[in-house]
Design an enzyme around this catalytic site. Structure first.
Site, PDB file in Angstrom:
ATOM      1  N   CYS A  61       0.841  -1.195   0.000  1.00 35.84           N
ATOM      2  CA  CYS A  61       0.000   0.000   0.000  1.00 35.84           C
ATOM      3  C   CYS A  61       0.881   1.252   0.000  1.00 35.84           C
ATOM      4  CB  CYS A  61      -0.897  -0.007   1.230  1.00 35.84           C
ATOM      5  SG  CYS A  61      -1.949   1.457   1.302  1.00 35.84           S
ATOM      6  N   CYS A  65       0.850   4.634   6.955  1.00 41.80           N
ATOM      7  CA  CYS A  65       0.272   4.467   8.298  1.00 41.80           C
ATOM      8  C   CYS A  65       1.249   3.660   9.165  1.00 41.80           C
ATOM      9  CB  CYS A  65      -1.071   3.761   8.207  1.00 41.80           C
ATOM     10  SG  CYS A  65      -2.138   4.417   6.894  1.00 41.80           S
ATOM     11  N   CYS A 107     -16.630  -8.608   5.792  1.00 36.42           N
ATOM     12  CA  CYS A 107     -15.915  -7.362   5.525  1.00 36.42           C
ATOM     13  C   CYS A 107     -14.686  -7.660   4.676  1.00 36.42           C
ATOM     14  CB  CYS A 107     -15.450  -6.731   6.826  1.00 36.42           C
ATOM     15  SG  CYS A 107     -16.723  -6.659   8.076  1.00 36.42           S
ATOM     16  N   CYS A 139     -19.502  -5.388   3.821  1.00 33.48           N
ATOM     17  CA  CYS A 139     -18.759  -4.170   4.165  1.00 33.48           C
ATOM     18  C   CYS A 139     -17.423  -4.218   3.425  1.00 33.48           C
ATOM     19  CB  CYS A 139     -18.526  -4.130   5.681  1.00 33.48           C
ATOM     20  SG  CYS A 139     -17.609  -2.687   6.239  1.00 33.48           S
ATOM     21  N   CYS A 199     -19.005   2.629   8.867  1.00 32.89           N
ATOM     22  CA  CYS A 199     -18.256   1.874   9.858  1.00 32.89           C
ATOM     23  C   CYS A 199     -16.966   2.650  10.045  1.00 32.89           C
ATOM     24  CB  CYS A 199     -17.991   0.468   9.346  1.00 32.89           C
ATOM     25  SG  CYS A 199     -16.908  -0.471  10.445  1.00 32.89           S
ATOM     26  N   ARG A 271     -17.737  -2.271  17.964  1.00 36.03           N
ATOM     27  CA  ARG A 271     -17.041  -3.529  17.647  1.00 36.03           C
ATOM     28  C   ARG A 271     -15.704  -3.629  18.378  1.00 36.03           C
ATOM     29  NH1 ARG A 271     -17.424  -3.466  12.350  1.00 36.03           N
ATOM     30  NH2 ARG A 271     -19.478  -4.348  12.640  1.00 36.03           N
TER      31      ARG A 271
HETATM   32  N1  SAM Z   1      -6.352   0.611   3.076  1.00 37.94           N
HETATM   33  C1  SAM Z   1      -7.612   0.899   3.597  1.00 37.94           C
HETATM   34  C2  SAM Z   1      -7.605   2.072   4.542  1.00 37.94           C
HETATM   35  O1  SAM Z   1      -6.726   2.210   5.359  1.00 37.94           O
HETATM   36  O2  SAM Z   1      -8.537   2.854   4.468  1.00 37.94           O
HETATM   37  C3  SAM Z   1      -8.281  -0.283   4.265  1.00 37.94           C
HETATM   38  C4  SAM Z   1      -7.493  -1.301   5.049  1.00 37.94           C
HETATM   39  S1  SAM Z   1      -6.780  -0.774   6.598  1.00 37.94           S
HETATM   40  C5  SAM Z   1      -5.775  -2.136   6.994  1.00 37.94           C
HETATM   41  C6  SAM Z   1      -8.159  -0.773   7.729  1.00 37.94           C
HETATM   42  C7  SAM Z   1      -7.908  -0.371   9.151  1.00 37.94           C
HETATM   43  O3  SAM Z   1      -7.270  -1.427   9.854  1.00 37.94           O
HETATM   44  C8  SAM Z   1      -7.030   0.822   9.434  1.00 37.94           C
HETATM   45  O4  SAM Z   1      -7.665   2.036   9.247  1.00 37.94           O
HETATM   46  C9  SAM Z   1      -6.674   0.616  10.893  1.00 37.94           C
HETATM   47  O5  SAM Z   1      -7.611   1.264  11.727  1.00 37.94           O
HETATM   48  C10 SAM Z   1      -6.750  -0.901  11.060  1.00 37.94           C
HETATM   49  N2  SAM Z   1      -5.423  -1.480  11.312  1.00 37.94           N
HETATM   50  C11 SAM Z   1      -4.450  -1.672  10.405  1.00 37.94           C
HETATM   51  N3  SAM Z   1      -3.348  -2.191  10.976  1.00 37.94           N
HETATM   52  C12 SAM Z   1      -3.623  -2.348  12.294  1.00 37.94           C
HETATM   53  C13 SAM Z   1      -2.885  -2.838  13.409  1.00 37.94           C
HETATM   54  N4  SAM Z   1      -1.635  -3.244  13.293  1.00 37.94           N
HETATM   55  N5  SAM Z   1      -3.495  -2.858  14.614  1.00 37.94           N
HETATM   56  C14 SAM Z   1      -4.769  -2.422  14.748  1.00 37.94           C
HETATM   57  N6  SAM Z   1      -5.521  -1.950  13.723  1.00 37.94           N
HETATM   58  C15 SAM Z   1      -4.959  -1.897  12.512  1.00 37.94           C
HETATM   59 FE1  SF4 Z   2      -2.604   1.218   3.443  1.00 36.41          FE
HETATM   60 FE2  SF4 Z   2      -2.803   2.643   5.697  1.00 36.41          FE
HETATM   61 FE3  SF4 Z   2      -4.819   1.000   4.873  1.00 36.41          FE
HETATM   62 FE4  SF4 Z   2      -2.485   0.002   5.773  1.00 36.41          FE
HETATM   63  S1  SF4 Z   2      -3.985   1.197   6.931  1.00 36.41           S
HETATM   64  S2  SF4 Z   2      -3.630  -0.693   4.012  1.00 36.41           S
HETATM   65  S3  SF4 Z   2      -0.996   1.506   4.952  1.00 36.41           S
HETATM   66  S4  SF4 Z   2      -4.063   2.865   3.870  1.00 36.41           S
END
Ligand code: SAM
Ligand code: SF4
Ligand code: DTB
Length: 329
Positions: A61, A65, A107, A139, A199, A271
């Protein structure tokens, strides 16, 4: 019904950060008592919605983050494989398996920064249609979304769009630099305008303060209407991500977050999301007592571990909770 909250019939959209911080800092028994009152008033019984997760497109990605094992920025250290978007058939098969195991919501998550029009989005629309045809709530979480894309998802039968705020507006810049809080709010607005349920929630345990946590709940509870579903994740520290060494969240901190989310957003599905793998049964029961009424169900979240389904069903039974059957609205 005599419930221990002021203005019990009122769903408020004007919570202040100070008020929410006061809730979060209440003596735990008082906080639990209030949250239980709100929960019983608005939900009656304790039914837990089982939502299963599938990563339909994993890794690589472009966003940065700091908590996320799927960011391309940390691939060298995480070693996360880059996978292409799954085909429709195995996704629907997984949804069927989840449904058979008792899940009513499915989801699908993609490690995308934003949705791009084209064959891959068309494929996701078919996945949504297929899951919806099974009679499950569908979702997706696909990153940023434009209004017409939100509309196409709604037309395909999507129930809800997941897009988390993750943390407070202030702390956000410590965690993500590649897109802004306002970008997130805009996506949520686009989803809402297309008639989708929202959500949206966040993560605790990323080094943020209690004020940041209160601020995040303040933003969420000021949405009108409230999000239908609020996932609260405890950071799953993944080796190779910048947050790998952050001190783990104490389970009672999750309990407090569940309670404050329940009190401020009485009708939302709260949740209990990532992080259950490291929580005792007792801590999870306290989360349910505080008003959590949904979990991610299935041995995997997106890329990390989650409790076994047998263990979850046993816990639900032991605690005398019920499983939500069918779509829950
Ligand atoms: N890429 C998309 C986005 O970020 O909008 C969707 C997938 S992203 C993995 C969805 C959510 O998973 C993130 O916004 C975050 O809140 C959660 N998430 C990701 N990595 C995590 C982690 N290591 N521990 C807890 N929550 C996590
Ligand atoms: Fe990408 Fe951030 Fe979503 Fe992870 S949480 S998949 S880095 S947008
Ligand atoms: C949400 O709030 N949590 C889920 C879901 N929405 C998409 C994701 C949790 C991911 C945990 C880390 C992983 O498994 O990769």
């Amino acid at each position: 019904m005599n419930i221990p909250v002021e203005n019990d019939s009122l769903i408020r959209h004007d919570w202040t950060t100070e008020e929410i911080l006061e809730l979060l800092e209440l003596p735990l028994m008082e906080l639990l008592y209030r949250a239980q009152g709100v929960h019983r008033h608005f939900w009656g019984e304790h039914k837990v919605q089982l939502a299963s997760l599938l990563s339909i497109k994993t890794g690589a990605c472009p966003e940065d983050c700091k908590y996320c094992p799927q960011s391309a920025h940390y691939t060298k250290k995480t070693g996360m494989a880059k996978e292409s978007l799954m085909d429709i058939t195995p996704v629907i098969e997984q949804a069927r398996v989840a449904q058979k195991a008792g899940a009513t919501r499915f989801c699908m998550g993609a490690a995308w920064s934003r949705v791009r029009d084209g064959e891959e989005f068309d494929r996701v629309l078919d996945m949504v249609q297929g899951v919806s045809d099974l009679g499950m709530e569908a979702c997706v979480t696909l990153g940023m979304l434009k209004p017409d894309q939100a509309q196409r998802l709604a037309d395909a039968g999507l129930t809800s769009y997941n897009h988390n705020l993750d943390t407070s507006p202030d702390y956000y810049k410590e965690i993500i630099s590649t897109r802004t809080y306002d970008d997130r709010l805009e996506t949520l607005e686009n989803a809402r305008k297309a008639g989708l349920s929202l959500c949206t929630g966040g993560i605790i345990g990323m080094g943020e303060s209690w004020t940041d946590r209160a601020e995040m709940l303040q933003v969420l509870s000021n949405f009108t209407p409230h999000p239908e579903s609020v996932p609260i994740n405890a950071l799953v520290p993944v080796k190779g991500t910048p947050l790998e060494d952050v001190a783990p969240v104490k389970p009672l901190e999750m309990v407090r977050m569940m309670a404050a989310a329940r009190i401020t957003m009485p009708k939302a599905r709260v949740r209990l999301s990532a992080g259950r793998q490291d929580m005792s049964d007792e801590a999870q029961v306290l989360c349910f007592m505080a008003g959590a009424n949904s979990i991610f169900y299935g041995e995997k979240l997106l890329t990390t571990e989650n409790p076994d389904t047998d263990a979850d069903l046993a816990l639900i039974k032991e605690a005398g909770l019920m499983v939500q059957e069918g779509a829950s609205g």
